[in-house]
Design an enzyme around this catalytic site. Structure first.
Site, PDB file in Angstrom:
ATOM      1  N   TRP A 105      -3.817  -0.733  -1.531  1.00 17.10           N
ATOM      2  CA  TRP A 105      -5.072  -0.096  -1.243  1.00 17.10           C
ATOM      3  C   TRP A 105      -4.689   0.587   0.079  1.00 17.10           C
ATOM      4  O   TRP A 105      -4.083   0.022   0.852  1.00 17.10           O
ATOM      5  CB  TRP A 105      -6.016  -1.311  -0.963  1.00 17.10           C
ATOM      6  CG  TRP A 105      -7.230  -0.805  -0.512  1.00 17.10           C
ATOM      7  CD1 TRP A 105      -8.626  -0.093  -1.110  1.00 17.10           C
ATOM      8  CD2 TRP A 105      -7.716  -0.833   0.900  1.00 17.10           C
ATOM      9  NE1 TRP A 105      -9.446   0.378  -0.055  1.00 17.10           N
ATOM     10  CE2 TRP A 105      -9.054  -0.097   0.957  1.00 17.10           C
ATOM     11  CE3 TRP A 105      -7.172  -1.223   1.998  1.00 17.10           C
ATOM     12  CZ2 TRP A 105      -9.914  -0.097   2.236  1.00 17.10           C
ATOM     13  CZ3 TRP A 105      -7.527  -1.312   3.307  1.00 17.10           C
ATOM     14  CH2 TRP A 105      -9.034  -0.762   3.324  1.00 17.10           C
ATOM     15  N   LYS A 117     -21.052   9.731  -7.491  1.00 17.78           N
ATOM     16  CA  LYS A 117     -19.756   8.912  -7.256  1.00 17.78           C
ATOM     17  C   LYS A 117     -19.562   7.700  -7.811  1.00 17.78           C
ATOM     18  O   LYS A 117     -20.655   6.732  -7.833  1.00 17.78           O
ATOM     19  CB  LYS A 117     -19.968   8.651  -5.634  1.00 17.78           C
ATOM     20  CG  LYS A 117     -18.381   7.869  -5.226  1.00 17.78           C
ATOM     21  CD  LYS A 117     -18.212   7.605  -3.656  1.00 17.78           C
ATOM     22  CE  LYS A 117     -17.217   7.013  -3.331  1.00 17.78           C
ATOM     23  NZ  LYS A 117     -17.176   6.738  -1.788  1.00 17.78           N
ATOM     24  N   TRP A 118     -18.835   7.642  -8.945  1.00 21.53           N
ATOM     25  CA  TRP A 118     -18.481   6.362  -9.848  1.00 21.53           C
ATOM     26  C   TRP A 118     -17.441   5.544  -9.172  1.00 21.53           C
ATOM     27  O   TRP A 118     -16.360   5.728  -9.262  1.00 21.53           O
ATOM     28  CB  TRP A 118     -18.415   6.748 -11.201  1.00 21.53           C
ATOM     29  CG  TRP A 118     -18.110   5.875 -12.144  1.00 21.53           C
ATOM     30  CD1 TRP A 118     -17.583   4.724 -12.270  1.00 21.53           C
ATOM     31  CD2 TRP A 118     -18.619   5.823 -13.696  1.00 21.53           C
ATOM     32  NE1 TRP A 118     -17.555   3.944 -13.425  1.00 21.53           N
ATOM     33  CE2 TRP A 118     -18.097   4.701 -14.359  1.00 21.53           C
ATOM     34  CE3 TRP A 118     -19.482   7.055 -14.307  1.00 21.53           C
ATOM     35  CZ2 TRP A 118     -18.600   4.673 -15.828  1.00 21.53           C
ATOM     36  CZ3 TRP A 118     -19.388   6.645 -15.295  1.00 21.53           C
ATOM     37  CH2 TRP A 118     -19.242   5.465 -16.193  1.00 21.53           C
ATOM     38  N   ASP A 119     -18.126   4.263  -8.576  1.00 17.75           N
ATOM     39  CA  ASP A 119     -16.903   3.338  -8.066  1.00 17.75           C
ATOM     40  C   ASP A 119     -16.848   2.221  -8.877  1.00 17.75           C
ATOM     41  O   ASP A 119     -17.262   1.922  -9.795  1.00 17.75           O
ATOM     42  CB  ASP A 119     -17.631   3.090  -6.774  1.00 17.75           C
ATOM     43  CG  ASP A 119     -16.504   2.495  -5.780  1.00 17.75           C
ATOM     44  OD1 ASP A 119     -15.175   2.447  -5.994  1.00 17.75           O
ATOM     45  OD2 ASP A 119     -16.741   2.456  -4.588  1.00 17.75           O
ATOM     46  N   MET A 120     -15.417   1.621  -8.715  1.00 17.31           N
ATOM     47  CA  MET A 120     -14.976   0.459  -9.358  1.00 17.31           C
ATOM     48  C   MET A 120     -14.227  -0.302  -8.273  1.00 17.31           C
ATOM     49  O   MET A 120     -13.114  -0.079  -7.791  1.00 17.31           O
ATOM     50  CB  MET A 120     -14.343   0.659 -10.503  1.00 17.31           C
ATOM     51  CG  MET A 120     -13.772  -0.414 -11.380  1.00 17.31           C
ATOM     52  SD  MET A 120     -12.439  -1.286 -10.816  1.00 17.31           S
ATOM     53  CE  MET A 120     -11.175  -0.200 -11.137  1.00 17.31           C
ATOM     54  N   ASN A 121     -14.594  -1.673  -7.970  1.00 22.09           N
ATOM     55  CA  ASN A 121     -13.916  -2.189  -6.617  1.00 22.09           C
ATOM     56  C   ASN A 121     -13.451  -3.394  -6.828  1.00 22.09           C
ATOM     57  O   ASN A 121     -13.162  -4.221  -5.934  1.00 22.09           O
ATOM     58  CB  ASN A 121     -15.295  -2.356  -5.669  1.00 22.09           C
ATOM     59  CG  ASN A 121     -15.377  -1.099  -4.635  1.00 22.09           C
ATOM     60  OD1 ASN A 121     -14.759  -0.542  -4.316  1.00 22.09           O
ATOM     61  ND2 ASN A 121     -16.664  -0.841  -4.713  1.00 22.09           N
ATOM     62  N   ARG A 139     -14.609  -9.232  -3.895  1.00 19.46           N
ATOM     63  CA  ARG A 139     -15.618  -8.511  -3.310  1.00 19.46           C
ATOM     64  C   ARG A 139     -17.176  -8.995  -3.700  1.00 19.46           C
ATOM     65  O   ARG A 139     -17.898  -8.243  -3.770  1.00 19.46           O
ATOM     66  CB  ARG A 139     -15.753  -6.715  -3.563  1.00 19.46           C
ATOM     67  CG  ARG A 139     -16.466  -5.836  -2.369  1.00 19.46           C
ATOM     68  CD  ARG A 139     -16.639  -4.666  -2.519  1.00 19.46           C
ATOM     69  NE  ARG A 139     -17.107  -3.736  -1.681  1.00 19.46           N
ATOM     70  CZ  ARG A 139     -17.900  -3.017  -1.677  1.00 19.46           C
ATOM     71  NH1 ARG A 139     -18.208  -2.391  -2.656  1.00 19.46           N
ATOM     72  NH2 ARG A 139     -18.324  -2.249  -0.374  1.00 19.46           N
ATOM     73  N   ASP A 183     -23.324   3.356  -0.919  1.00 18.71           N
ATOM     74  CA  ASP A 183     -23.668   1.939  -1.614  1.00 18.71           C
ATOM     75  C   ASP A 183     -24.801   1.343  -0.707  1.00 18.71           C
ATOM     76  O   ASP A 183     -24.967   1.975   0.368  1.00 18.71           O
ATOM     77  CB  ASP A 183     -22.446   0.958  -1.479  1.00 18.71           C
ATOM     78  CG  ASP A 183     -22.756  -0.622  -2.018  1.00 18.71           C
ATOM     79  OD1 ASP A 183     -23.655  -0.555  -2.553  1.00 18.71           O
ATOM     80  OD2 ASP A 183     -21.770  -1.207  -1.972  1.00 18.71           O
ATOM     81  N   CYS A 240     -13.796   6.878  -8.595  1.00 14.47           N
ATOM     82  CA  CYS A 240     -13.697   5.890  -7.569  1.00 14.47           C
ATOM     83  C   CYS A 240     -13.201   4.704  -7.801  1.00 14.47           C
ATOM     84  O   CYS A 240     -14.119   4.051  -8.790  1.00 14.47           O
ATOM     85  CB  CYS A 240     -14.571   6.203  -6.415  1.00 14.47           C
ATOM     86  SG  CYS A 240     -14.236   5.529  -4.663  1.00 14.47           S
ATOM     87  N   ASP A 261      -9.365   5.303  -0.074  1.00 14.26           N
ATOM     88  CA  ASP A 261     -10.055   4.586   1.012  1.00 14.26           C
ATOM     89  C   ASP A 261      -9.860   4.842   2.339  1.00 14.26           C
ATOM     90  O   ASP A 261     -10.588   5.121   3.313  1.00 14.26           O
ATOM     91  CB  ASP A 261     -10.615   3.171   0.839  1.00 14.26           C
ATOM     92  CG  ASP A 261     -11.695   3.104  -0.201  1.00 14.26           C
ATOM     93  OD1 ASP A 261     -12.373   3.974  -0.712  1.00 14.26           O
ATOM     94  OD2 ASP A 261     -11.893   1.853  -0.432  1.00 14.26           O
TER      95      ASP A 261
END
Length: 741
Positions: A200, A477-481, A444, A368, A527, A549
Site C-alpha cells: 500500500w 468511484k468503486w472502492d475495495m478496502n 478497516r 466516503d 479503486c 492512495d
C-alpha cells in the site's frame, strides 16, 4: 496475420508482421512448443526444432525408446507425473484419487475474429479482420476430460491472447486443482525477470533479477490481485533496454488470486505459467460441466521495453477497455476525500465545489461518508442511503445543485464490504465470508460480503442501481478496502469451498457488467485502497483506476513509472493533493504536483479554498494546460526516458499520433550544487521535423532531440546562491514541443 496448420507435419504457425508462434502435435498426441519470437517465414516442416536426447535419471514414454521424455520436451499443456516432473498447466483429481491425465490432440478449428469469454473480462475485436483464433481440442480418454486451448493472434503488434476451457465429458465428477491459462516453455534462460511489486502506498515498484535454475514467481493469495504483486511480468534479454532488444511481457486479465512463475530446469529450459493461483483452488466439475480460465496475454517485442509497453497500451486502451469513455478525454475532477475526510455537510461541499468550478474543474466527486451512520470507518458501510442530516436533499438533491453550478457529479461506493455496525449487517449477518466456528477477522473495521452468492450481488445491485437511476451521477468511484480472510461460503457444500475465491471475483464482474450495461454513460473508476486491484480485469469494466492512495508527487514518479510498463496513461488516476502531503508529510511545489499528475487522468484531491491567491492562479493555469493537451497526454504514444529507480532524475514523454507535438516531463528529486550539464535523449519524433520548444522558442530537428538530446541543464550546474531562479528539491519542468514548417 495468419494461422496456418500444416497437415503433413502437424505444425501450427501463428504469425503477423511482428511475431511467430509455432507448435506441433507430437507423436504421443500432446502439443509441443517449438518457437516464440520474431516473425519468421512459414514453411511446411519445423519438426526438427523438437530436440530429443537420452539422459540419465530420465523416465521415457515408450518401451525401448530412450529419447522421448516429457521431462526434456517443451510443451503447451503439460501435466505432472507422466515423465514430466515440472509444474503442470493442469491437474485433475479423479474419483480414484489419481491426478494423472493424458490430453491428446483430437481436432482444431481456425476462425476469424476472437470469441467472447462468457462472464470474464478479456480483450476483444470489433471486426473479424483484427484477429484470428485457433481452438485446439485435446481429450483425456480415461476420464473423458476435454481441454479446448484457445490462441488469438492480433493483426497488429506481437500479441497472442490465450485461455483454456475444460469440459467434463466423462460420467464421474472430477476436481480441477490447477487450471493455468498459459504455459510457455522457452529453450533457454538467458533473461532478466522484471516484476512490479510493493505494498500500500508504494505499488508497482520495479524489481529485477537474472533468471536462474529454480522457480521465480509472483502471485496473490489475498482474494484480490493486490498491492504486493501486479499480475504482470516481463522477461527481457540482458542486452535489452527501453529502446531496443527482445522482450516478452505476460499479463493476466484477472482480479483475484493469481500466479505468474518461471521455472528453470537443470538444462536451462524456462517454463512460464500464468493463471489462477492453485493454492486454495479446487473446482468441482460434474459430468457435463465446464470451467473457463481467465485470459492471459503474451506480448513479444524486439523494440525494447518501450515497444512492449506501447503494444500493451494500444491493446488495453482500445481492445480491453470498453464503452463510451474508452476513447474520450477524461473530465478534470476534484475529490473531497483529503479535503474533508468524514467531516462535511452539504453546504461545505457546495463551497468547495464552487471554488473548483471557478478554477475550471468539470467534475465534483463525493467520496466516503455520505450514507447511513458513516461518520467514521467503523459504521454504516452497506447502508447505501444518503444521511439526511448531511445531505437534506439526498444524493439526488446534491447532484442537482452541482449540475446547476455547471459541474458533473460523481459518487463513491464500496459495494463489496460491510461494517457489523450497520443496518445491512443486522439484516443479513450470514452474508459475509466467514468460516464456521472460527474468529472473524476484520480490515478497516469491515467484513467482506459473499459475492459468490447471487442473492448478495442482486441486493447490492438493487441499491446501487436505484441511486444511479434517481440521481444525476456521471462518475462512480468503486472502492475495495480489504483483502479476503476466512474464505468460506455458507451457501456452498464442503466439496465446493475451493471455488469461493473464484466465484467471488465472478460475482464482482457480474455486478460491474450489470451496472455498466444499464448506465453506459457513467464513468467508472476502480479503486482498492488505491492500487490493490489495479489490473486488466478491472480495466475491462472501468477504463481508469486509482493508481495509489499515495498522492505525493515524488513517490508517484516510481508508482506511475512502474504502472506504465503495462497500463496506458488513460487508465492511471493521478491527482494534485495538498502540501504537506497526507501520506508522507512531504512539502512539494504545486507545479511539480501538477507536472506529475498531468501524465494520467488528472484531478485534485484537496480543498481549493485553503490555497492562496497565487496558488489559485497556478491551479487555473494548470487546468487550462491540461484541457489543451489532455488528448495527447492521455492517448499519445508514451515513452519512458529516465528511470526514478536508477537515479535522481526522471523523464518521460508522450507523442501525438502524427508526431507533430510532444510533451516531455522532467523531474529532479533532490537539488545539487556545481553539477553536470545535463540532457535527455527523446524518442518517437520525426527525425526530419523541426520542433519548437514552447517555453523558450528554441527550434531543433527531431534527430537532434533524439540523438543529442534535450538540454535540461539549469542553475544547479553553477554556484548556488540567493540569485538562483529555480533550484530546489522536488523540481520539475514540462517541455512542449511543436513542429514548425
Amino acid at each position: 496475420m495468419a494461422i496456418i496448420y500444416h497437415e503433413s507435419s502437424k505444425i501450427f504457425h501463428l504469425y503477423n508482421d511482428t511475431v511467430s508462434y509455432i507448435m506441433m502435435v507430437m507423436k504421443n498426441g500432446h502439443l509441443g512448443q517449438l518457437y516464440c519470437g520474431k516473425k519468421i517465414h512459414d514453411k511446411e516442416d519445423f519438426t526438427y526444432l523438437l530436440e530429443k536426447a537420452g539422459r540419465s535419471m530420465t523416465s521415457y514414454l515408450y518401451e525401448g525408446d530412450r529419447t522421448f521424455s516429457l521431462e526434456h520436451t517443451r510443451q503447451e499443456f503439460p501435466v505432472y507425473g507422466t515423465t514430466d516432473y515440472r509444474q503442470p498447466a493442469v491437474e485433475v483429481l479423479q474419483e480414484n484419487g489419481s491426478r494423472i491425465s493424458d490430453f491428446q490432440y483430437v481436432s482444431h478449428c481456425i476462425r476469424a475474429g476472437k470469441p467472447k469469454l462468457e462472464g470474464l473480462p478479456a480483450t476483444y475485436t470489433e471486426t473479424d479482420s483484427e484477429a484470428q483464433t485457433v481452438v485446439i481440442t485435446l481429450q483425456d480418454v480415461v476420464t473423458g476430460m476435454r481441454a479446448e486451448l484457445s490462441y488469438s493472434i492480433f493483426e497488429e503488434g506481437g500479441v497472442i491472447a490465450r485461455n483454456v476451457r475444460l469440459v467434463n465429458n466423462g460420467t464421474a465428477s472430477v476436481h480441477l486443482t490447477q487450471a493455468m491459462s498459459l504455459c510457455l516453455d522457452l529453450p533457454d534462460c538467458d533473461y532478466e525477470w522484471l516484476q512490479f511489486s510493493g505494498c500500500w502506498a508504494r505499488e508497482r515498484h520495479i524489481r529485477h533479477r537474472r533468471l536462474v535454475q529454480g522457480t521465480q514467481a509472483v502471485g496473490s493469495m489475498r482474494g484480490n490481485s493486490s498491492h504486493e504483486h501486479n499480475p504482470f511480468m516481463v522477461l527481457k534479454r540482458p542486452t535489452a533496454d527501453e529502446r531496443q532488444g527482445e522482450v516478452l511481457g505476460f499479463s493476466f486479465v484477472y482480479s483475484g488470486n493469481f500466479l505468474i512463475q518461471a521455472e528453470v530446469d537443470a538444462h536451462d529450459v524456462t517454463r512460464v505459467l500464468v493463471g489462477i493461483h492453485p493454492s486454495c483452488f479446487d473446482w468441482k466439475l460434474e459430468s457435463g460441466a465446464s470451467f473457463q480460465t481467465p485470459e492471459a496475454v503474451l506480448v513479444y517485442s524486439d523494440q525494447g521495453l518501450n515497444g512492449m509497453s506501447q503494444t500493451f497500451h494500444r491493446l488495453y486502451q482500445k481492445r480491453l477497455a470498453r464503452g463510451c469513455w474508452r476513447d474520450r478525454e477524461r473530465p478534470i475532477l476534484l475529490n473531497n476525500w483529503e479535503a474533508t475526510y468524514f467531516d462535511f455537510d452539504e453546504e461545505q461541499l457546495i463551497g468547495i465545489a464552487a471554488r473548483a468550478k471557478e478554477c475550471g474543474v468539470e467534475l465534483f466527486v463525493l467520496d466516503d461518508g455520505w450514507f447511513g451512520e458513516r461518520r467514521s470507518d467503523r459504521a454504516g458501510l452497506g447502508d447505501w442511503t444518503a444521511n439526511p442530516r448531511l445531505l437534506p436533499g439526498g444524493i439526488t438533491g446534491l447532484a442537482e445543485r452541482m449540475e446547476e453550478m455547471g459541474l458533473q457529479f460523481g459518487l463513491w461506493f464500496e459495494p463489496e464490504m460491510v461494517n457489523k455496525d450497520s443496518d445491512f449487517y443486522r439484516r443479513h449477518s450470514d452474508w459475509i465470508l466467514a468460516t464456521p466456528g472460527r474468529s472473524q477477522s476484520h480490515g478497516r473495521y469491515q467484513h467482506v460480503l459473499d459475492f459468490s452468492r447471487k442473492e448478495v450481488v442482486d441486493e447490492i445491485y438493487r441499491m446501487m442501481s436505484g441511486i444511479l437511476r434517481e440521481a444525476k451521477v456521471s462518475y462512480v468511484k468503486w472502492d475495495m478496502n480489504r483483502s479476503i480472510t476466512e474464505c468460506y461460503s455458507a451457501a456452498l457444500p464442503a466439496d465446493r469451498q475451493g471455488e469461493v475465491f473464484h466465484r467471488y471475483i465472478l460475482g464482482v464482474y457480474d455486478l460491474y457488467e450489470r451496472l455498466t450495461a444499464e448506465f453506459p454513460r457513467v464513468l467508472f473508476e476502480s479503486c482498492a485502497s488505491g492500487g490493490g486491484r489495479f489490473d486488466p480485469g478491472m480495466l475491462y469494466y472501468a477504463p481508469q483506476g486509482w493508481t495509489s492512495d499515495d498522492s505525493d508527487a515524488v513517490e508517484r514518479l516510481k508508482i506511475q513509472y512502474g504502472t506504465s510498463f503495462c497500463y496506458p496513461l488513460s487508465s492511471i488516476g493521478s491527482h494534485v493533493s495538498a502540501s504537506p502531503n497526507h501520506q508522507l508529510l512531504r512539502r512539494t511545489p504545486l507545479h511539480t504536483r501538477a507536472n506529475v499528475a498531468y501524465f494520467g487522468t488528472f484531478g485534485y484531491e484537496l480543498d481549493l479554498n485553503a490555497l492562496t491567491g497565487a496558488e489559485i492562479t497556478q491551479v487555473k493555469e494548470q487546468i487550462c494546460f491540461m484541457k489543451k493537451y489532455r488528448r495527447l497526454l492521455q492517448f499519445g504514444t508514451f515513452y519512458r526516458l529516465q528511470s526514478p529507480f536508477e537515479g535522481n532524475e526522471t523523464a518521460w514523454m508522450t507523442v501525438s499520433e502524427d508526431r507533430k507535438t510532444a510533451i516531455v516531463g522532467w523531474y529532479r528529486v533532490l537539488n545539487h550544487v556545481n553539477g553536470n550539464f545535463a540532457r535527455v535523449r527523446l524518442a518517437g519524433l520525426r527525425p526530419d521535423y523541426r520542433y519548437r520548444s514552447v517555453s523558450d522558442g528554441r527550434i531543433c530537428y527531431g534527430d537532434e532531440l533524439m540523438y543529442l538530446g534535450l538540454i535540461t541543464s539549469d542553475d544547479t550546474a553553477s554556484e548556488t546562491g540567493m540569485d538562483v531562479k529555480s533550484c530546489g528539491d522536488f523540481e520539475s519542468r514540462i517541455y512542449v514541443l511543436e513542429s514548425v514548417e
